[in-house]
Design an enzyme around this catalytic site. Structure first.
Site, PDB file in Angstrom:
ATOM      1  N   CYS A 122     -40.410 -18.155  -5.962  1.00 20.25           N
ATOM      2  CA  CYS A 122     -41.496 -19.150  -5.941  1.00 20.25           C
ATOM      3  C   CYS A 122     -42.720 -18.684  -6.720  1.00 20.25           C
ATOM      4  CB  CYS A 122     -41.868 -19.482  -4.504  1.00 20.25           C
ATOM      5  SG  CYS A 122     -40.465 -20.152  -3.624  1.00 20.25           S
ATOM      6  N   HIS A 263     -48.387 -23.293  -4.510  1.00 21.97           N
ATOM      7  CA  HIS A 263     -46.942 -23.485  -4.383  1.00 21.97           C
ATOM      8  C   HIS A 263     -46.683 -24.414  -3.201  1.00 21.97           C
ATOM      9  CE1 HIS A 263     -42.741 -22.764  -3.940  1.00 21.97           C
ATOM     10  NE2 HIS A 263     -42.862 -22.043  -2.838  1.00 21.97           N
ATOM     11  N   ASN A 293     -39.677 -28.399  -2.028  1.00 22.36           N
ATOM     12  CA  ASN A 293     -39.944 -27.099  -2.634  1.00 22.36           C
ATOM     13  C   ASN A 293     -38.997 -26.897  -3.816  1.00 22.36           C
ATOM     14  OD1 ASN A 293     -40.175 -24.407  -3.299  1.00 22.36           O
ATOM     15  ND2 ASN A 293     -40.075 -23.655  -1.193  1.00 22.36           N
TER      16      ASN A 293
HETATM   17  O1  UT7 Z   1     -40.883 -21.150  -0.983  1.00 20.42           O
HETATM   18  C1  UT7 Z   1     -40.207 -20.132  -0.375  1.00 20.42           C
HETATM   19  C2  UT7 Z   1     -40.935 -19.642   0.787  1.00 20.42           C
HETATM   20  N1  UT7 Z   1     -40.500 -20.345   1.953  1.00 20.42           N
HETATM   21  C3  UT7 Z   1     -41.383 -20.741   2.844  1.00 20.42           C
HETATM   22  O2  UT7 Z   1     -42.569 -20.590   2.660  1.00 20.42           O
HETATM   23  C4  UT7 Z   1     -40.849 -21.342   4.117  1.00 20.42           C
HETATM   24  C5  UT7 Z   1     -41.673 -20.901   5.287  1.00 20.42           C
HETATM   25  N2  UT7 Z   1     -41.144 -21.381   6.537  1.00 20.42           N
HETATM   26  C6  UT7 Z   1     -41.294 -22.674   6.934  1.00 20.42           C
HETATM   27  O3  UT7 Z   1     -41.795 -23.498   6.204  1.00 20.42           O
HETATM   28  C7  UT7 Z   1     -40.839 -23.038   8.322  1.00 20.42           C
HETATM   29  O4  UT7 Z   1     -40.548 -21.871   9.034  1.00 20.42           O
HETATM   30  C8  UT7 Z   1     -39.608 -23.986   8.357  1.00 20.42           C
HETATM   31  C9  UT7 Z   1     -40.002 -25.354   7.852  1.00 20.42           C
HETATM   32  C10 UT7 Z   1     -38.494 -23.413   7.516  1.00 20.42           C
HETATM   33  C11 UT7 Z   1     -39.114 -24.123   9.782  1.00 20.42           C
HETATM   34  O5  UT7 Z   1     -40.164 -24.611  10.623  1.00 20.42           O
HETATM   35  P1  UT7 Z   1     -40.535 -23.872  11.986  1.00 20.42           P
HETATM   36  O6  UT7 Z   1     -41.629 -24.635  12.573  1.00 20.42           O
HETATM   37  O7  UT7 Z   1     -40.791 -22.426  11.683  1.00 20.42           O
HETATM   38  O8  UT7 Z   1     -39.237 -24.070  12.820  1.00 20.42           O
HETATM   39  P2  UT7 Z   1     -38.313 -22.956  13.506  1.00 20.42           P
HETATM   40  O9  UT7 Z   1     -37.454 -22.309  12.504  1.00 20.42           O
HETATM   41  O10 UT7 Z   1     -39.164 -22.091  14.385  1.00 20.42           O
HETATM   42  O11 UT7 Z   1     -37.443 -23.874  14.439  1.00 20.42           O
HETATM   43  C12 UT7 Z   1     -38.010 -24.609  15.546  1.00 20.42           C
HETATM   44  C13 UT7 Z   1     -36.927 -25.461  16.162  1.00 20.42           C
HETATM   45  C14 UT7 Z   1     -35.639 -24.699  16.457  1.00 20.42           C
HETATM   46  O12 UT7 Z   1     -35.083 -25.251  17.633  1.00 20.42           O
HETATM   47  P3  UT7 Z   1     -35.247 -24.501  19.024  1.00 20.42           P
HETATM   48  O13 UT7 Z   1     -34.651 -23.142  18.846  1.00 20.42           O
HETATM   49  O14 UT7 Z   1     -36.731 -24.473  19.285  1.00 20.42           O
HETATM   50  O15 UT7 Z   1     -34.502 -25.381  19.974  1.00 20.42           O
HETATM   51  C15 UT7 Z   1     -34.760 -25.035  15.280  1.00 20.42           C
HETATM   52  O16 UT7 Z   1     -33.400 -24.951  15.592  1.00 20.42           O
HETATM   53  O17 UT7 Z   1     -36.578 -26.501  15.234  1.00 20.42           O
HETATM   54  C16 UT7 Z   1     -35.163 -26.464  15.005  1.00 20.42           C
HETATM   55  N3  UT7 Z   1     -34.913 -26.904  13.639  1.00 20.42           N
HETATM   56  C17 UT7 Z   1     -34.777 -28.184  13.308  1.00 20.42           C
HETATM   57  N4  UT7 Z   1     -34.808 -29.314  14.025  1.00 20.42           N
HETATM   58  C18 UT7 Z   1     -34.645 -30.465  13.366  1.00 20.42           C
HETATM   59  C19 UT7 Z   1     -34.797 -26.132  12.538  1.00 20.42           C
HETATM   60  N5  UT7 Z   1     -34.586 -26.909  11.473  1.00 20.42           N
HETATM   61  C20 UT7 Z   1     -34.565 -28.193  11.917  1.00 20.42           C
HETATM   62  C21 UT7 Z   1     -34.370 -29.426  11.301  1.00 20.42           C
HETATM   63  N6  UT7 Z   1     -34.434 -30.539  12.059  1.00 20.42           N
HETATM   64  N7  UT7 Z   1     -34.177 -29.530   9.955  1.00 20.42           N
END
Ligand code: UT7
Length: 338
Positions: A122, A263, A293
């Site tokens: 990125c 970004h 992204n």
């Molecule tokens: O450009 C490259 C650099 N990358 C980044 O900067 C990405 C940085 N990270 C993020 O943007 C976020 O961490 C994500 C968008 C990837 C994920 O969001 P989050 O708020 O950190 O979610 P999480 O991974 O903590 O997951 C929370 C919950 C989980 O369920 P439980 O365990 O709480 O029951 C996940 O299983 O959300 C669930 N989950 C989803 N639910 C619906 C994960 N992905 C999804 C989804 N739809 N697509």
């Protein structure tokens, strides 16, 4: 004729043209709802993304890069044959070799250009921007194309809801030329890498460590693997730290900035950085809702959005910032001279 050994006069580099391209096909949150267990509401609230552009089969990174480069050069009335060097930032090259830049140079008809691919995920575009600027400022070249291009859909597992909702395909190109008298152009860059974060965002298969085999494919090693929370925390911290350091060493305060072009990985990361810098929303460019992204493509695509919305004008003081796989951290301060 005797060799001229006088030091080269100090040159500055500027961005003199911009072109962007995204493939026409859209992948919306509604489409993703039919593919994985997710919802439009979750994706919008957690990331800010509503849709992404995705290539059709057979369309590669070089194709997007060439379209963006053509538009960029046309904007400035420069012929491809006049380009002296091309740098392409990408993590999704058409193939491991030859470099994507060779394919782009040929398709573009830029016979006079040399160049190379740059791999910094990125942060690729911001890193390539510094390298390109130095080629101009050293006096080595007068016309350098810097392209950020990725076909992320080629390395995404569309059964993994944690990653497939985030990424899209796209490309952007800028032309770097010597700044004219009175112009400032590129001011400063501040980059960092931290390899301790390598395992938080990576594609394990397909390289020399795990050459592709039926087994690596069965184990989905040819796809993006991400520890979203770890990357999120690092990005929120580092985007602020790096940009604050860059501004401070240039005697610039957040309130002096006309435009912040970050970004586009997550709307929440962008808003948190903007808040730390004390920037009002009208000076922060966000287009993640439309493109997702696109890795190396996000910053030039966001530059284009800023221009379209009349939020980026000549003489504006602009801050670019990115954090990505590696980890990589990149930032740049510049004056917009178009
Ligand atoms: O450009 C490259 C650099 N990358 C980044 O900067 C990405 C940085 N990270 C993020 O943007 C976020 O961490 C994500 C968008 C990837 C994920 O969001 P989050 O708020 O950190 O979610 P999480 O991974 O903590 O997951 C929370 C919950 C989980 O369920 P439980 O365990 O709480 O029951 C996940 O299983 O959300 C669930 N989950 C989803 N639910 C619906 C994960 N992905 C999804 C989804 N739809 N697509």
């Amino acid at each position: 004729m005797p060799i001229d050994l006088r030091p080269h006069p100090l040159l500055r580099a500027k961005i003199s043209a911009l072109g962007t391209f995204t493939p026409p096909r859209l992948l919306t949150n509604a489409d993703l709802e039919t593919m994985v267990e997710t919802s439009d509401q979750w994706i919008t609230e957690r990331t800010g993304i509503r849709q992404r552009h995705i290539v059709d089969k057979g369309v590669a990174t070089s194709d997007l890069a060439v379209e963006a480069a053509r538009l960029c050069l046309a904007e400035r009335g420069v012929q491809p044959s006049e380009v002296e060097a091309i740098i392409i930032a990408t993590v999704t090259p058409d193939m491991l070799f030859p470099s994507t830049v060779c394919l782009v140079q040929h398709k573009l008809g830029a016979q006079g250009a040399w160049g190379f691919d740059l791999s910094a995920a990125c942060c690729g575009f911001v890193y390539a921007l510094q390298v390109g600027a130095k080629l101009v400022e050293s006096g080595a070249h007068k016309k350098v194309l810097v392209i950020g291009a990725d076909v992320m859909s080629s390395i995404i597992d569309y059964t993994d809801r944690a990653t497939c909702i985030i990424f899209g395909d796209g490309a952007g190109a800028v032309l770097l030329e010597p700044a004219a008298e009175g112009e400032i152009g590129m001011i400063d860059f501040l980059h960092e890498i931290d390899g301790a974060g390598a395992a938080s965002l990576y594609m394990p298969g397909g390289g020399s460590l795990h050459p592709p085999t039926a087994e690596t494919v069965a184990q989905k090693m040819h796809y993006v693997h991400q520890d979203g929370q770890a990357v999120y925390k690092f990005a929120v911290r580092k985007m602020s730290e790096a940009t604050e350091k860059l501004l401070e060493r240039n005697g610039v305060h957040g309130k002096d900035l006309d435009c912040f072009i970050p970004h586009q990985a997550n709307k929440r990361i962008i808003l948190s950085t903007a808040e730390r810098l004390g920037l009002p929303p009208e000076r922060v460019i966000i287009n993640i809702d439309r493109f997702g992204n696109t890795t190396a493509g996000t910053i030039p695509l966001a530059m284009q959005t800023a221009r379209e919305e009349n939020r980026l004008r000549k003489n504006d003081l602009v801050l670019l910032a990115s954090v990505g796989a590696g980890y990589t951290v990149g930032s740049c301060l510049l004056r917009w001279e178009i």
